[in-house]
Scaffold this motif. Structure first.
Motif, mmCIF file in Angstrom:
data_model
loop_
_atom_site.group_PDB
_atom_site.id
_atom_site.type_symbol
_atom_site.label_atom_id
_atom_site.label_comp_id
_atom_site.label_asym_id
_atom_site.label_seq_id
_atom_site.Cartn_x
_atom_site.Cartn_y
_atom_site.Cartn_z
ATOM 1 N N PHE A 54 18.801 -6.363 3.643
ATOM 2 C CA PHE A 54 19.916 -5.415 3.596
ATOM 3 C C PHE A 54 21.067 -5.853 4.500
ATOM 4 O O PHE A 54 22.237 -5.644 4.188
ATOM 5 C CB PHE A 54 19.447 -4.019 4.009
ATOM 6 N N LYS A 55 20.769 -6.450 5.648
ATOM 7 C CA LYS A 55 21.808 -6.880 6.591
ATOM 8 C C LYS A 55 22.714 -7.958 5.996
ATOM 9 O O LYS A 55 23.839 -8.147 6.449
ATOM 10 C CB LYS A 55 21.162 -7.385 7.878
ATOM 11 N N GLN A 56 22.188 -8.640 4.984
ATOM 12 C CA GLN A 56 22.972 -9.705 4.348
ATOM 13 C C GLN A 56 23.924 -9.170 3.277
ATOM 14 O O GLN A 56 24.764 -9.885 2.759
ATOM 15 C CB GLN A 56 22.034 -10.731 3.715
ATOM 16 N N LYS A 57 23.743 -7.870 2.929
ATOM 17 C CA LYS A 57 24.546 -7.266 1.870
ATOM 18 C C LYS A 57 25.847 -6.694 2.428
ATOM 19 O O LYS A 57 25.932 -6.270 3.589
ATOM 20 C CB LYS A 57 23.761 -6.149 1.172
ATOM 21 N N SER A 58 26.860 -6.651 1.548
ATOM 22 C CA SER A 58 28.120 -6.015 1.922
ATOM 23 C C SER A 58 27.981 -4.498 1.800
ATOM 24 O O SER A 58 27.016 -3.995 1.225
ATOM 25 C CB SER A 58 29.241 -6.501 0.997
ATOM 26 N N VAL A 59 28.980 -3.781 2.335
ATOM 27 C CA VAL A 59 28.954 -2.324 2.259
ATOM 28 C C VAL A 59 28.940 -1.861 0.803
ATOM 29 O O VAL A 59 28.204 -0.936 0.434
ATOM 30 C CB VAL A 59 30.172 -1.728 2.990
ATOM 31 N N HIS A 102 4.680 -3.517 9.736
ATOM 32 C CA HIS A 102 5.430 -3.207 8.507
ATOM 33 C C HIS A 102 6.192 -4.457 8.050
ATOM 34 O O HIS A 102 7.432 -4.500 8.088
ATOM 35 C CB HIS A 102 6.425 -2.070 8.757
ATOM 36 N N PRO A 103 5.502 -5.488 7.618
ATOM 37 C CA PRO A 103 6.168 -6.746 7.254
ATOM 38 C C PRO A 103 7.151 -6.581 6.097
ATOM 39 O O PRO A 103 8.237 -7.172 6.112
ATOM 40 C CB PRO A 103 5.010 -7.671 6.866
ATOM 41 N N ILE A 104 6.803 -5.762 5.086
ATOM 42 C CA ILE A 104 7.691 -5.600 3.931
ATOM 43 C C ILE A 104 8.982 -4.908 4.352
ATOM 44 O O ILE A 104 10.092 -5.313 3.968
ATOM 45 C CB ILE A 104 6.986 -4.815 2.810
ATOM 46 N N MET A 105 8.843 -3.827 5.157
ATOM 47 C CA MET A 105 10.033 -3.104 5.613
ATOM 48 C C MET A 105 10.932 -3.998 6.469
ATOM 49 O O MET A 105 12.165 -3.924 6.382
ATOM 50 C CB MET A 105 9.614 -1.858 6.398
ATOM 51 N N SER A 106 10.335 -4.827 7.281
ATOM 52 C CA SER A 106 11.118 -5.738 8.129
ATOM 53 C C SER A 106 11.856 -6.758 7.270
ATOM 54 O O SER A 106 13.023 -7.102 7.541
ATOM 55 C CB SER A 106 10.204 -6.456 9.125
ATOM 56 N N GLN A 107 11.186 -7.233 6.211
ATOM 57 C CA GLN A 107 11.844 -8.185 5.310
ATOM 58 C C GLN A 107 13.031 -7.533 4.604
ATOM 59 O O GLN A 107 14.105 -8.131 4.457
ATOM 60 C CB GLN A 107 10.839 -8.700 4.282
ATOM 61 N N LEU A 108 12.800 -6.277 4.148
ATOM 62 C CA LEU A 108 13.885 -5.567 3.470
ATOM 63 C C LEU A 108 15.061 -5.307 4.406
ATOM 64 O O LEU A 108 16.229 -5.390 4.008
ATOM 65 C CB LEU A 108 13.363 -4.235 2.912
ATOM 66 N N LYS A 109 14.727 -4.981 5.644
ATOM 67 C CA LYS A 109 15.794 -4.731 6.627
ATOM 68 C C LYS A 109 16.673 -5.981 6.790
ATOM 69 O O LYS A 109 17.908 -5.893 6.809
ATOM 70 C CB LYS A 109 15.172 -4.326 7.965
#
Length: 477
Positions: free
Chosen positions: A19-24, A9-16
């Motif tokens: 998302f980790k770089q985003k604030s709450v 799941h390369p796309i999902m891993s990239q999105l994950k």
């Protein structure tokens, strides 16, 4: 929490990772913007939130069930598919909410959801079966919760009885089969059925009314099953007789007795069956059973006479084979049986007003093929019509010695088949021609081409048929 493999799941891993770089706050905005576009998603996330905050009350869950199964009309496949896709998504969280409640509340809400499903199906045409997954889950959950109830055995049996004696809902678990009743509950349930059956019997029944007869038979079924498990044949017969109306009902009892080798009892119920015949034509079923009974009683002469009478009244090739089977069991009683049967079959041929043969009109051809009287069969088909399968069977028997006759017989099947004007018929006709081609050699194969040329001439407007012929018989074009 579900994790995603980078390779799968390369796309999902990239999105994950993104998302980790985003604030709450940024993540909240992304989620809210997404779910704000769909009322279904809003309802799902609201359910998830309320579940996370400590669960929903029964009243709140009922409201969610209503949202998951809204009353609306839906008739097209696309509409119904979308409707139940929405419902299934909602019920993922509804089931989670229900499971956090006490057993009695789980039971009430699951039953409520099933009733709601029945209600909405009154205005939804689910011919495609899109509800089946949800229906299966609700049925399984209700059945599983039944034995977890703290009810007494009497209360459980009463509930089962109330939902058994009449169908309350179209979509519901099978009662009592799906509820795994304990021995005690089963006994009370059967007793309730017995009491209700006796009550209706005393009040008087009109068994000629199908609904009344069916409802009464349903009350008797558990008692009959109990008698069967106890190997109590008299009780089975007595119970079955309570709802017996016509010869079919009495013959079922007679057959049961015959199966248990209670031949005198079988004869008694056969007489009842004869007396219950409402139409003369229905008497045949009694006579057929009597042949089997006479055979069991070793009354071979009577069995044969009755079987011959049946055959003479309604001649058929299957009836003739039944006579042959009877001969094998009893010995030859009538050495002129074959000769007399052939004579009867010669008088069977008839065509209807459309020029098609009537039922059993070609029984004589079946007779000749059965006895391998090929010469007689060849002569008969020259001046009579017959079922396609029989013509092909005869053609395959004579193709070696009489190839042109075989080709002509195939043509009698292939041409009408093509005239049906659909792709399935075209393929069937082509398969027949290919089968015949494999059985012919040399000059005989050339004769087949002549026949195919005739097919082309008659059906050249049928383009799909012509495509098949060009593919398999290019030499004919």
């Amino acid at each position: 929490m579900k994790t995603y493999d980078d390779e799968e799941h390369p796309i999902m891993s990239q999105l994950k990772s993104w998302f980790k770089q985003k604030s709450v706050d940024e993540l909240s905005d992304i989620i809210l913007n997404y779910i704000g576009e769909s009322a279904d998603e809003q309802s799902r996330w609201q359910l998830a939130m309320l579940n996370d905050q400590g669960g929903l009350s029964g009243g709140e869950i009922k409201k969610m069930i209503t949202k998951a199964l809204p009353k609306k009309q839906a008739w097209s496949y696309a509409e119904v598919r979308a409707y139940f896709h929405h419902s299934e998504n909602m019920f993922v969280d509804i089931f989670m909410a229900i499971e956090q409640l006490p057993i009695d509340k789980q039971w009430q809400l699951t039953l409520h959801a099933l009733v709601r499903l029945n209600t909405v199906l009154e205005q939804i045409d689910d011919s495609g079966g899109y509800r089946f997954d949800l229906e299966g889950q609700l049925n399984q959950r209700l059945s599983s919760l039944f034995n977890q109830q703290t009810w007494s055995d009497d209360e459980k049996a009463q509930w089962i009885f109330e939902h058994y004696k009449e169908y309350k809902y179209d979509v519901f678990p099978s009662v009592p089969e799906d509820f795994e009743l304990t021995e005690s509950v089963q006994c009370i349930f059967v007793a309730l059925c017995q009491a209700e059956a006796e009550k209706r019997h005393k009040q008087g029944l009109d068994l000629s009314i199908w609904k009344e007869k069916y409802a009464f038979e349903r009350l008797l079924e558990p008692q009959i099953e109990q008698a069967k498990n106890n190997n109590d044949l008299p009780a089975q017969c007595h119970l079955m007789a309570m709802s017996a109306y016509d010869e079919r009902d009495h013959l079922k009892i007679a057959q049961l007795c015959l199966d248990h080798n209670e031949l005198l009892d079988a004869e008694y119920w056969l007489k009842k069956a004869y007396n219950a015949v409402k139409k003369e034509a229905n008497k045949i079923s009694c006579q057929k059973f009597e042949v089997e009974l006479r055979l069991a009683l070793k009354e071979y002469q009577q069995a044969w006479q009755l079987a011959w009478q049946l055959f003479s009244q309604t001649p058929s090739f299957s009836g003739y084979k039944a006579l042959i089977t009877l001969e094998q069991k009893t010995g030859v009683i009538d050495d002129k049986c074959k000769e007399k049967a052939e004579h009867i079959f010669t008088q069977c041929y008839a065509e209807n007003s459309y020029g098609n043969i009537v039922r059993e009109a070609d029984a004589l051809l079946s007779f000749y093929l059965y006895h391998q009287q090929v010469a007689q069969a060849r002569l008969w088909v020259k001046s009579h019509k017959a079922e396609p399968s029989k013509l092909i069977k005869l053609a395959d028997l004579i193709v070696g010695e009489h190839p042109q006759e075989a080709i002509d017989l195939y043509a009698r099947v292939v041409l009408p088949t093509i005239s049906q004007s659909n792709n399935q018929a075209y393929q069937q006709a082509t398969d027949l021609l290919l089968s015949l081609e494999n059985k012919l050699q040399g000059e005989d194969a050339e004769a087949l081409q002549v026949m195919i040329n005739q097919v082309i001439k008659l059906h050249k407007a049928k383009r799909n048929m012509m495509k098949l012929l060009k593919t398999h018989f290019p030499a004919c074009f």
